[in-house]
Design a protein around this motif. Sequence first.
Motif, PDB file in Angstrom:
ATOM      1  N   ARG A 168       5.357   4.520  -7.631  1.00  0.00           N
ATOM      2  CA  ARG A 168       4.207   4.036  -6.886  1.00  0.00           C
ATOM      3  C   ARG A 168       3.956   4.836  -5.618  1.00  0.00           C
ATOM      4  NH1 ARG A 168       4.882  -2.508  -7.500  1.00  0.00           N
ATOM      5  NH2 ARG A 168       4.764  -2.505  -9.769  1.00  0.00           N
ATOM      6  N   ASN A 169       4.958   5.537  -5.126  1.00  0.00           N
ATOM      7  CA  ASN A 169       4.766   6.359  -3.946  1.00  0.00           C
ATOM      8  C   ASN A 169       3.855   7.520  -4.302  1.00  0.00           C
ATOM      9  OD1 ASN A 169       6.495   4.782  -2.456  1.00  0.00           O
ATOM     10  ND2 ASN A 169       8.298   6.034  -2.898  1.00  0.00           N
ATOM     11  N   PRO A 170       3.062   7.987  -3.339  1.00  0.00           N
ATOM     12  CA  PRO A 170       2.203   9.130  -3.652  1.00  0.00           C
ATOM     13  C   PRO A 170       3.066  10.344  -4.005  1.00  0.00           C
ATOM     14  CG  PRO A 170       2.086   8.558  -1.320  1.00  0.00           C
ATOM     15  CD  PRO A 170       2.916   7.525  -1.987  1.00  0.00           C
ATOM     16  N   SER A 219      -1.437  14.332  -0.963  1.00  0.00           N
ATOM     17  CA  SER A 219      -2.714  13.653  -0.795  1.00  0.00           C
ATOM     18  C   SER A 219      -3.714  14.604  -0.168  1.00  0.00           C
ATOM     19  CB  SER A 219      -2.537  12.416   0.074  1.00  0.00           C
ATOM     20  OG  SER A 219      -2.148  12.813   1.378  1.00  0.00           O
TER      21      SER A 219
END
Length: 126
Positions: free
Chosen positions: A80-82, A111
């Motif tokens: 779930r972490n970028p 990101s």
Amino acid sequence: MTDSTPSEPIPEDGEPTAFAKAKGWVSKHKPKILAVAGTVGSAALAVAVLAARHAEEQNVAEESQDTGSAADSAEEKEQRNPPTKHNVAPHKRRLADGREIDVSGYERGGSSEDEDEDEDPGEAAA
């Protein structure tokens, strides 16, 4: 006050008149009654089967969500972490029709905020 004589005459066979009428009506309409009963019974059985399947699917879905070890939950948190920025090495990819194509190396992850930090202010405006 208490009259021991019945209000309706009792036939010779001993059955009350209303009972005899109902019995005659049932024997007259027996095929229709059986058809309706069969249809209603079939529909009820179909609904019961569908409800059982639906309940079973819900149980399977709940079990698949509930079962898991601490390692699984840690993996989920990691996923779930970028993604971090990293390079992908060149490789060959096999397509569904059996052909192989070359894939050149590329950079992925991170990101859009990370990209802004790496650029010069003049490049971002251009």
